[in-house]
Design a protein around this motif. Structure first.
Motif, PDB file in Angstrom:
ATOM      1  N   PHE A 234       0.833  -1.203   0.000  1.00  0.00           N
ATOM      2  CA  PHE A 234       0.000   0.000   0.000  1.00  0.00           C
ATOM      3  C   PHE A 234       0.867   1.251   0.000  1.00  0.00           C
ATOM      4  CE2 PHE A 234      -2.161   3.359   2.400  1.00  0.00           C
ATOM      5  CZ  PHE A 234      -3.299   3.530   1.622  1.00  0.00           C
ATOM      6  N   GLN A 235       1.902   1.266   0.843  1.00  0.00           N
ATOM      7  CA  GLN A 235       2.785   2.426   0.897  1.00  0.00           C
ATOM      8  C   GLN A 235       3.566   2.599  -0.397  1.00  0.00           C
ATOM      9  OE1 GLN A 235       5.193   2.944   4.380  1.00  0.00           O
ATOM     10  NE2 GLN A 235       3.572   2.334   5.788  1.00  0.00           N
ATOM     11  N   LEU A 236       3.910   1.501  -1.045  1.00  0.00           N
ATOM     12  CA  LEU A 236       4.604   1.596  -2.334  1.00  0.00           C
ATOM     13  C   LEU A 236       3.703   2.247  -3.380  1.00  0.00           C
ATOM     14  CD1 LEU A 236       6.978   1.067  -4.175  1.00  0.00           C
ATOM     15  CD2 LEU A 236       6.215  -1.313  -4.420  1.00  0.00           C
ATOM     16  N   MET A 237       2.424   1.884  -3.384  1.00  0.00           N
ATOM     17  CA  MET A 237       1.491   2.528  -4.314  1.00  0.00           C
ATOM     18  C   MET A 237       1.395   4.022  -4.019  1.00  0.00           C
ATOM     19  SD  MET A 237       0.263   0.477  -6.601  1.00  0.00           S
ATOM     20  CE  MET A 237      -1.230   1.276  -7.148  1.00  0.00           C
ATOM     21  N   GLN A 238       1.357   4.376  -2.742  1.00  0.00           N
ATOM     22  CA  GLN A 238       1.316   5.785  -2.373  1.00  0.00           C
ATOM     23  C   GLN A 238       2.568   6.512  -2.853  1.00  0.00           C
ATOM     24  OE1 GLN A 238      -1.840   6.295  -1.771  1.00  0.00           O
ATOM     25  NE2 GLN A 238      -1.527   7.447   0.113  1.00  0.00           N
ATOM     26  N   ALA A 239       3.718   5.865  -2.706  1.00  0.00           N
ATOM     27  CA  ALA A 239       4.973   6.473  -3.140  1.00  0.00           C
ATOM     28  C   ALA A 239       4.996   6.662  -4.651  1.00  0.00           C
ATOM     29  CB  ALA A 239       6.149   5.608  -2.693  1.00  0.00           C
ATOM     30  N   LEU A 240       4.508   5.671  -5.391  1.00  0.00           N
ATOM     31  CA  LEU A 240       4.472   5.781  -6.852  1.00  0.00           C
ATOM     32  C   LEU A 240       3.555   6.912  -7.304  1.00  0.00           C
ATOM     33  CD1 LEU A 240       4.390   1.981  -7.769  1.00  0.00           C
ATOM     34  CD2 LEU A 240       6.170   3.604  -8.451  1.00  0.00           C
ATOM     35  N   ARG A 241       2.494   7.168  -6.531  1.00  0.00           N
ATOM     36  CA  ARG A 241       1.585   8.266  -6.877  1.00  0.00           C
ATOM     37  C   ARG A 241       2.209   9.633  -6.595  1.00  0.00           C
ATOM     38  NH1 ARG A 241      -2.368   5.054  -3.642  1.00  0.00           N
ATOM     39  NH2 ARG A 241      -3.584   3.780  -5.087  1.00  0.00           N
ATOM     40  N   SER A 242       3.062   9.686  -5.570  1.00  0.00           N
ATOM     41  CA  SER A 242       3.528  10.986  -5.094  1.00  0.00           C
ATOM     42  C   SER A 242       4.885  11.411  -5.631  1.00  0.00           C
ATOM     43  CB  SER A 242       3.568  10.983  -3.559  1.00  0.00           C
ATOM     44  OG  SER A 242       4.445   9.984  -3.072  1.00  0.00           O
ATOM     45  N   VAL A 243       5.763  10.451  -5.983  1.00  0.00           N
ATOM     46  CA  VAL A 243       7.098  10.793  -6.468  1.00  0.00           C
ATOM     47  C   VAL A 243       7.031  11.161  -7.947  1.00  0.00           C
ATOM     48  CG1 VAL A 243       9.422   9.901  -6.886  1.00  0.00           C
ATOM     49  CG2 VAL A 243       8.223   9.316  -4.780  1.00  0.00           C
ATOM     50  N   PRO A 244       7.683  12.257  -8.368  1.00  0.00           N
ATOM     51  CA  PRO A 244       7.700  12.598  -9.798  1.00  0.00           C
ATOM     52  C   PRO A 244       8.279  11.438 -10.617  1.00  0.00           C
ATOM     53  CG  PRO A 244       8.527  14.424  -8.492  1.00  0.00           C
ATOM     54  CD  PRO A 244       8.380  13.264  -7.553  1.00  0.00           C
ATOM     55  N   PRO A 245       7.564  10.969 -11.618  1.00  0.00           N
ATOM     56  CA  PRO A 245       8.039   9.816 -12.385  1.00  0.00           C
ATOM     57  C   PRO A 245       9.178  10.198 -13.335  1.00  0.00           C
ATOM     58  CG  PRO A 245       5.983  10.643 -13.308  1.00  0.00           C
ATOM     59  CD  PRO A 245       6.239  11.426 -12.052  1.00  0.00           C
ATOM     60  N   PRO A 246      10.024   9.225 -13.673  1.00  0.00           N
ATOM     61  CA  PRO A 246      10.042   7.855 -13.141  1.00  0.00           C
ATOM     62  C   PRO A 246      10.725   7.793 -11.773  1.00  0.00           C
ATOM     63  CG  PRO A 246      11.780   8.117 -14.767  1.00  0.00           C
ATOM     64  CD  PRO A 246      11.023   9.428 -14.740  1.00  0.00           C
ATOM     65  N   ALA A 247      10.151   7.014 -10.871  1.00  0.00           N
ATOM     66  CA  ALA A 247      10.710   6.855  -9.530  1.00  0.00           C
ATOM     67  C   ALA A 247      11.674   5.677  -9.541  1.00  0.00           C
ATOM     68  CB  ALA A 247       9.585   6.598  -8.526  1.00  0.00           C
ATOM     69  N   THR A 248      12.890   5.902  -9.115  1.00  0.00           N
ATOM     70  CA  THR A 248      13.878   4.820  -9.120  1.00  0.00           C
ATOM     71  C   THR A 248      13.648   3.892  -7.930  1.00  0.00           C
ATOM     72  OG1 THR A 248      15.490   6.020  -7.771  1.00  0.00           O
ATOM     73  CG2 THR A 248      15.561   6.380 -10.170  1.00  0.00           C
ATOM     74  N   ALA A 249      14.151   2.676  -8.060  1.00  0.00           N
ATOM     75  CA  ALA A 249      14.037   1.718  -6.964  1.00  0.00           C
ATOM     76  C   ALA A 249      14.745   2.236  -5.718  1.00  0.00           C
ATOM     77  CB  ALA A 249      14.609   0.374  -7.387  1.00  0.00           C
TER      78      ALA A 249
END
Length: 234
Positions: A8-23
């Protein structure tokens, strides 16, 4: 942290970090290793999330299977952005972070053209005079209000007098110069407004006033809306 919470937190991070988000970025946010991020990305893809990218290039959330698309007209989008950015400016730290998260979620749910409008909205909100910092955990206060639980706290009034208060919290109101709690005060046996920056040592008493919050708040708002009333914060 459980794996479900981490996903769930990973999905939140993907929504909030300017793409592309690195590992590496995502791993730092979740306090895990990049290898764990790679595995969790594969899991999310298996659950239906459309995530573009690969290790070494970064990831972009294209479509969130858990959030069906929404559609707003231009004015509705502007209103949403303005409202959430205002909360970001005036809310306590937890509420401000929630506003930013909500804005990111909206961007993930919108069609590409509307997501672009959301990102580059015409309206925004900015405050150059910071509001006084609350003296208590406002997220705990909000939860106690929602749960209709009596609270106690130390309070310093405008003249510097200190008292211990026990109140039934009814609502938190965000005013121009301060944040206030609307409550029924057991000490004064009356409705009172308390500035959050003058409150200290908030604690739950264990007592409940359920289910009286809504009618009490309605009565208080009716009282302060009368032209002859002048109830400033205590």
């Amino acid at each position: 942290m459980s794996r479900t919470d981490r996903l769930f937190q990973l999905m939140q991070a993907l929504r909030s970090v300017p793409p592309p988000a690195t590992a590496a970025q995502l791993a730092a946010m979740l306090a895990v290793t990049p290898r764990t991020i790679y595995r969790d990305i594969d899991t999310l893809r298996g659950l239906g999330a459309v995530i573009d990218g690969a290790s070494g290039f970064g990831y972009t959330l294209i479509e969130d299977a858990a959030l069906p698309p929404l559609s707003f007209d231009t004015d509705e989008l502007e209103a949403l952005v303005l409202g959430l950015r205002e909360v970001d400016q005036v809310g306590d730290p937890v509420l401000a972070a929630a506003a930013r998260s909500a804005l990111a979620k909206l961007g993930a749910r919108l069609p590409a053209s509307q997501a672009h409008r959301l990102k580059h909205a015409v309206l925004t909100a900015q405050r150059f005079t910071p509001l006084p910092e609350p003296g208590i955990d406002v997220s705990l206060l909000r939860q106690a209000t929602w749960d209709e639980r009596t609270i106690r706290f130390d309070y310093t009034d405008a003249e510097g007098r200190e008292t211990k208060r026990e109140v039934d919290p009814l609502s938190v109101i965000y005013m121009q110069a301060s944040h206030c709690l609307l409550a029924w005060c057991h000490l004064r046996n009356d409705f009172r407004a308390f500035r959050l920056d003058r409150m200290r040592e908030l604690a739950l008493t264990g007592a409940s006033f359920r289910p009286r919050r809504v009618p009490m708040l309605r009565a208080y708002l009716a009282e302060i809306s009368r032209p002859d009333q002048d109830r400033a914060a205590s």
